[in-house]
Design an enzyme around this catalytic site. Structure first.
Site, PDB file in Angstrom:
ATOM      1  N   ASP A  18     -38.062  33.329 -77.869  1.00  0.00           N
ATOM      2  CA  ASP A  18     -38.644  32.026 -78.219  1.00  0.00           C
ATOM      3  C   ASP A  18     -40.000  32.187 -78.904  1.00  0.00           C
ATOM      4  OD1 ASP A  18     -38.700  29.257 -78.340  1.00  0.00           O
ATOM      5  OD2 ASP A  18     -39.666  29.052 -76.377  1.00  0.00           O
ATOM      6  N   ASN A  66     -29.694  23.629 -79.050  1.00  0.00           N
ATOM      7  CA  ASN A  66     -30.277  23.801 -80.382  1.00  0.00           C
ATOM      8  C   ASN A  66     -29.475  23.078 -81.474  1.00  0.00           C
ATOM      9  OD1 ASN A  66     -31.422  27.192 -79.657  1.00  0.00           O
ATOM     10  ND2 ASN A  66     -32.577  25.290 -79.591  1.00  0.00           N
TER      11      ASN A  66
END
Ligand code: IPE
Ligand code: IPE
Ligand code: MG
Length: 249
Positions: A18, A66
């Protein structure tokens, strides 16, 4: 259950990669530039993991959630994965890596599914590190698909409902044939799991770092491994019990 203790090398490392977007923003660049730079970290971490003797590396590249991102970013990420796979598969194969993808393929393009399947088939006979990419993956999706498989076995008469125990259930989950996750790393500073492996992380050791994924280097991985080596994994037991076990070994 594999109960490899800390104080050594983890057999299975899983990483939430991330921080690409924030990395790009800090450089005054579009988010896409962060994703591209993140791909370089992926390559470095795969090589270091394979050479250091880690057996399984699982990388979270695209989550079930996502899909909610702007369409332009989603299609950029699909394309980046497709191109990276086409470009890297020869090298992975030469390095003896076994490549796999975990996740819901039903919403991926036919082209991407074919490329994934080809890469998996080409590398299936290799005997080196297993590299798993979690793509369109969610921990809850995994548990639900496992429940569906177990329910189907009951419907087919192969199993009765009361036979379903932790062992049989976990066999229906993704990568049940691989060692348990020992070390779970998240880069980018957030202190959450974001629907990555849930069941399979039950006894993983967690390592959170503020380092943004494109800045995560071989040295960053080494620091995480060092930290892991100092953990005491008790699996519910007491420290004293572990010492007795160590003395017997
Ligand atoms: C991780 O980086 C990559 C994906 C989730 C695909 P992000 O894109 O989430 O980056 P941040 O968290 O916005 O910085
Ligand atoms: C988790 O990161 C997913 C991947 C790294 C692939 P996100 O950036 O999507 O997580 P949240 O939304 O901040 O929890
Ligand atoms: Mg993020």
């Amino acid at each position: 259950m594999d109960q490899s203790g800390g104080r050594g090398l983890p057999r299975h490392v899983a990483i939430i990669m991330d921080g690409n977007g924030r990395w790009a923003k800090l450089q005054g660049k579009p988010r896409q530039a962060g994703h591209k730079a993140g791909a370089d970290s992926v390559r470095a971490v795969i090589e270091e993991s394979a050479t250091s003797g880690i057996e399984v590396l699982t990388l979270f590249a695209f989550s079930s959630e996502n899909w909610k991102r702007p369409e332009k970013e989603v299609s950029f990420l699909m394309d980046l994965f497709l191109r990276a796979l086409n470009r890297e598969v020869n090298l992975l194969d030469e390095q003896g890596i076994r490549f796999r993808v975990i996740g819901d393929r039903s919403n991926l393009s036919t082209k991407l599914v074919e490329t994934i399947t080809d890469a998996e088939e080409r590398t299936a006979g290799n005997s080196g590190m297993v590299l798993q990419l979690a793509f369109s993956y969610g921990g809850r999706w995994d548990i639900v698909q496992a429940a569906q498989k177990a329910a189907q076995m009951v419907a087919d008469g192969q199993l009765s409902a009361e036979d379903i125990d932790e062992n049989i259930f976990s066999q229906q989950l993704s990568f049940s044939d691989l060692p348990e996750v020992d070390l779970f790393i998240r880069t980018g500073g957030e202190l959450r799991i974001s629907n990555f492996i849930l069941w399979q992380a039950a006894y993983a050791e967690f390592y959170f770092t503020d380092t943004l994924w494109p800045d995560f280097s071989v040295d960053s991985l080494r620091s995480a491994l060092e930290d892991y080596a100092n953990r005491e994994r008790r699996f519910g037991r007491t420290s004293d019990q572990l010492e007795v076990k160590d003395a017997k070994a």
